[in-house]
Enzyme design. Structure first.
Site, mmCIF file in Angstrom:
data_model
loop_
_atom_site.group_PDB
_atom_site.id
_atom_site.type_symbol
_atom_site.label_atom_id
_atom_site.label_comp_id
_atom_site.label_asym_id
_atom_site.label_seq_id
_atom_site.Cartn_x
_atom_site.Cartn_y
_atom_site.Cartn_z
ATOM 1 N N SER A 47 0.842 -1.199 0.000
ATOM 2 C CA SER A 47 0.000 0.000 0.000
ATOM 3 C C SER A 47 0.873 1.243 0.000
ATOM 4 C CB SER A 47 -0.903 0.028 1.227
ATOM 5 O OG SER A 47 -0.163 0.365 2.382
ATOM 6 N N ASP A 48 0.369 2.322 -0.587
ATOM 7 C CA ASP A 48 1.002 3.608 -0.331
ATOM 8 C C ASP A 48 0.732 3.944 1.130
ATOM 9 O OD1 ASP A 48 2.327 5.997 -0.641
ATOM 10 O OD2 ASP A 48 1.253 6.584 -2.449
ATOM 11 N N TRP A 49 1.569 4.790 1.698
ATOM 12 C CA TRP A 49 1.510 5.069 3.131
ATOM 13 C C TRP A 49 0.194 5.781 3.470
ATOM 14 C CZ3 TRP A 49 5.191 2.457 1.491
ATOM 15 C CH2 TRP A 49 6.242 2.001 2.275
ATOM 16 N N GLY A 63 -2.724 4.435 2.497
ATOM 17 C CA GLY A 63 -3.657 4.145 1.414
ATOM 18 C C GLY A 63 -4.654 3.048 1.709
#
Length: 731
Positions: A249-251, A253
């Protein structure tokens, strides 16, 4: 004897065993809780291993232009280390502007060596989102507007990095093409545009480079966040493309447990700790894929097979990186890395204009302003903040802590006197842009700006050559994560300053840095323009080498420069097309992105996609086209017809036959090749293959790639607007 037998049975610890056998063995030994632990962060930039079994954690860090400085375990504060200074490599827009896959491999190898030396397993990058809008604050991290160019340039980067045992985390999958409302905007895009434009470079990275991890994006597609979007991650990425890596995941997200479990997410990072939400008593064990997931498993509400599939992907990543016996030791700040940085920067610089200087006193016709003939000048004035400003700082997560940076001013002060000992070099800042802040614009005092401008104009009266060095920077709402640009013009009064300087001294070269196109209302008033993107630690040296002619520029634009903002294809559709309305954005220009849209709308750009001048000239012989079983081979001979050594890029575009099913672009880039350094009079024959599959379009009725029969026109040129030869083939 028993110990030996036990050790032999531990296949997962055997570095010589096949990765899949190691994964299967390790999975069989792990408890449910240990499996859960490897699926989420344990600090800002690490996810857990299994200490009981000797399985290492994953150490991640931001890229893709260099290793981010070390942060504290659980905060965004710098750790204050003294051994985390690194080389800043050029931005990926600069790499794309080289049109040189060999340099992409050089880049991937060098930057991954620095990641390895710092003990990192995953590099968060590179990025291949499409530069749909010149407003995108993060476009400098990507590879331009064309999916084919981005795909061809990203593959060797990933291959070289992962050969060193450092995993790439390709980002941001998918449609993260603006920073405005990036956490919440839902992107509405046709199935065809999704396949042909936005997914294409990711698909190349998966199928050809076999990228080990991919980062999901913040935005939504079909109403679902892309970090756990079942249709995108399971349907396309993992099932259709048969990808075996781990989705990170993006941070921040990740948004809920059910979607995280079933939507294709494998490693959850940064939930409630990415800076956009206040940290409190929320712990890493409270992540969506942590305690809530484990509770559902223990209650029998989620099959263990769902957990094991995720864990297998994470273990596969660990064995490919952290526990890879072939992972290199690497090196940091080596001269080889600085040399790579300089080479990439030199080939990425694009010469946009180069007119002749004023007639000489003896009445003879003067040569073009560049390369600089310093025997003609006694006094040079360098103007502009970017001549001395560090452009490796700011920009968000790509900010870098460098050991040494060579500024343009320092490099020019070093190189120019060596060519003319009597030369006087002056400097005027000319304007001030404020500090590089992540989430706010630093206020600039108008009186100070006026004072700096007046000083530059006064000093210009004494100079017989002006080198203006400005453009964009990595301030908020310039080229910076978490905010888009607000204007297509250069900020901080640069347009007016350049025009006023040109009124005083006609021999003026404008040098700009930045990851996006911009308006040039002063273009006809200046003699030369160089666009440099961001060149990294060797910025000054690379620029000085091009200005003085040690290197002939060979960069080509990976984006289209419009005369005015309103010319970009999506703008005519209003706010719905960008930046969106009520958290919804519609890509109404469909596949007509960048040069495809300019040609579709018959809009003349300021500088076309693929454009770039040289200090020499090149001749293209008539292209030869041969149709084979599964591909078209295009052969063209390029000859250096000028007076200095240089490189040229042969670009192959294809015009497809008219289709009853869909509207086609006028032409599309389908192949390219760059010559070696050709001496005057020397030629090189370039051979480029176009697989038939590359000519296919996505049919929304049958949901598959289809290639039309009929006549295809093969166009070979030096840019999308400079076609030197063509041929017609029937398929």
């Amino acid at each position: 004897m028993l110990m030996a037998m036990n050790a032999q049975a531990q296949v997962y610890l055997d570095p010589q065993a096949p990765v899949e056998e190691r994964v299967k063995d390790a999975l069989s030994r792990m408890t449910t809780h240990e499996k859960i632990q490897v699926l989420h962060a344990q600090s800002k930039f690490t996810s857990a291993g299994v200490p009981r079994l000797g399985i290492r954690q994953l150490n991640m860090d931001d890229g893709p232009h260099g290793v981010r400085e070390e942060l504290e375990w659980n905060s965004w504060r710098a750790a204050g280390w003294t051994n985390d200074f690194i080389v800043a490599f050029p931005s990926l827009t600069c790499l794309a502007a080289t049109w040189n896959p060999e340099l992409s491999a050089l880049y991937g190898n060098a930057v991954s060596e620095e990641f390895a030396f710092r003990g990192k397993d995953l590099m968060l990058g590179p990025g291949v989102n499409i530069q749909r809008t010149p407003m995108n604050g993060r476009a400098f991290e990507y590879m331009g507007e064309d999916p084919y160019l981005a795909g061809e340039m990203v593959v060797p980067y990933i291959q070289a990095a992962q050969k060193n045992g450092v995993g790439c985390c390709l980002k941001h999958f998918c449609l993260n093409d603006q920073e405005t409302d990036r956490f919440t905007v839902n992107v509405n895009v046709s199935e065809r545009a999704m396949r042909e434009i936005y997914l294409y470079p990711f698909e190349q990275a998966v199928k050809r480079a076999h990228v080990w991890t991919i980062m999901g994006s913040y935005n939504l597609w079909q109403g679902v966040h892309c970090c756990h979007n079942d249709a995108l991650l399971n349907g396309i990425l993992k099932k259709e493309w048969q990808w075996d890596g781990a989705l990170v995941s993006d941070w921040g997200g990740t948004t809920n447990t059910q979607e995280a479990i079933y939507g294709g997410l494998d490693i959850e990072m940064g939930t409630y700790t990415d800076g956009k939400l206040k940290e409190s008593e929320f712990t890493y064990d409270d992540y969506y894929l942590a305690r809530p997931f484990e509770k559902l498993l223990n209650e029998g509400k989620v099959p263990m097979s769902v957990l094991d599939e995720k864990v297998a992907r994470v273990l596969r990543t660990i064995f490919r990186t952290a526990m890879n016996p072939k992972k290199v030791i690497g090196s940091q700040c080596s001269e080889a890395h600085y040399d790579a940085c300089r080479q990439i920067g030199e080939e990425g610089i694009v010469l946009l204009r180069n007119e002749k200087i004023e007639k000489l006193k003896n009445g003879k016709e003067a040569a073009p302003l560049l390369p600089l003939d310093l025997s003609k000048y006694q006094s040079i004035l360098i103007v502009g903040e970017n001549a001395t400003r560090s452009l490796t700082q700011g920009g968000g997560s790509s900010e870098l802590k460098t050991l040494r940076d060579t500024s343009p001013f320092d490099a020019l002060c070093h190189q120019l006197p060596a060519l003319n000992a009597q030369l006087q070099i002056g400097y005027a800042k000319g304007y001030y842009s404020g500090r590089a802040l992540y989430d706010q614009v630093d206020k600039v005092d108008a009186a100070k700006q006026a004072e700096l401008k007046a000083d530059a104009l006064e000093k210009a009266k004494q100079a017989d050559l002006i080198i203006f060095i400005g453009g964009l920077n990595k301030n908020h709402k310039q080229d910076c994560e978490n905010g888009d640009r607000e204007s297509y013009d250069l900020s901080f009064g640069q347009n007016e300053l350049i025009s006023d300087l040109a009124k005083i001294q006609k021999n003026i070269v404008v040098v700009t840095f930045g990851g996006n196109p911009y308006a040039m209302p002063w273009l006809s008033e200046v003699k030369a323009v160089l666009h440099c993107w961001y060149l990294g630690s060797e910025a000054g040296t690379a620029l000085a080498n091009v200005l003085t002619g040690k290197v002939s520029p060979s960069g080509k634009l990976p984006v289209t420069f419009a005369k005015k903002y309103e010319d970009y294809p999506y703008v005519k559709y209003g706010r719905e097309a960008y930046p969106g309305v009520d958290k919804q954005v519609w890509y109404k220009e469909d596949v007509f992105v960048g040069y495809r849209g300019f040609e579709h709308d018959k809009t003349q750009p300021l500088f076309a996609f693929g454009f770039g001048l040289s200090y020499t000239t090149f001749q293209f012989d008539k292209p030869q086209v041969v149709v084979g079983g599964n591909e078209i081979e295009v052969t063209v001979t390029v000859r250096n017809t000028g007076g200095v050594a240089g490189k040229e890029v042969a670009q192959v575009y294809v015009s497809a036959p008219k289709s009853k099913l869909m509207e086609r672009p006028v032409k599309e880039l389908k192949a390219f090749a760059k010559t070696r350094l050709l001496q005057p009079g020397e030629s090189q024959t370039l051979r480029m293959a176009i697989p038939r599959q590359r000519l296919a379009s996505w049919d929304e009725n049958t949901h598959q790639w289809l290639t039309d029969t009929g006549s295809y026109t093969i166009l070979v040129g030096a840019s999308s607007a400079d076609i030197r030869g063509k041929a017609t083939v029937k398929l």
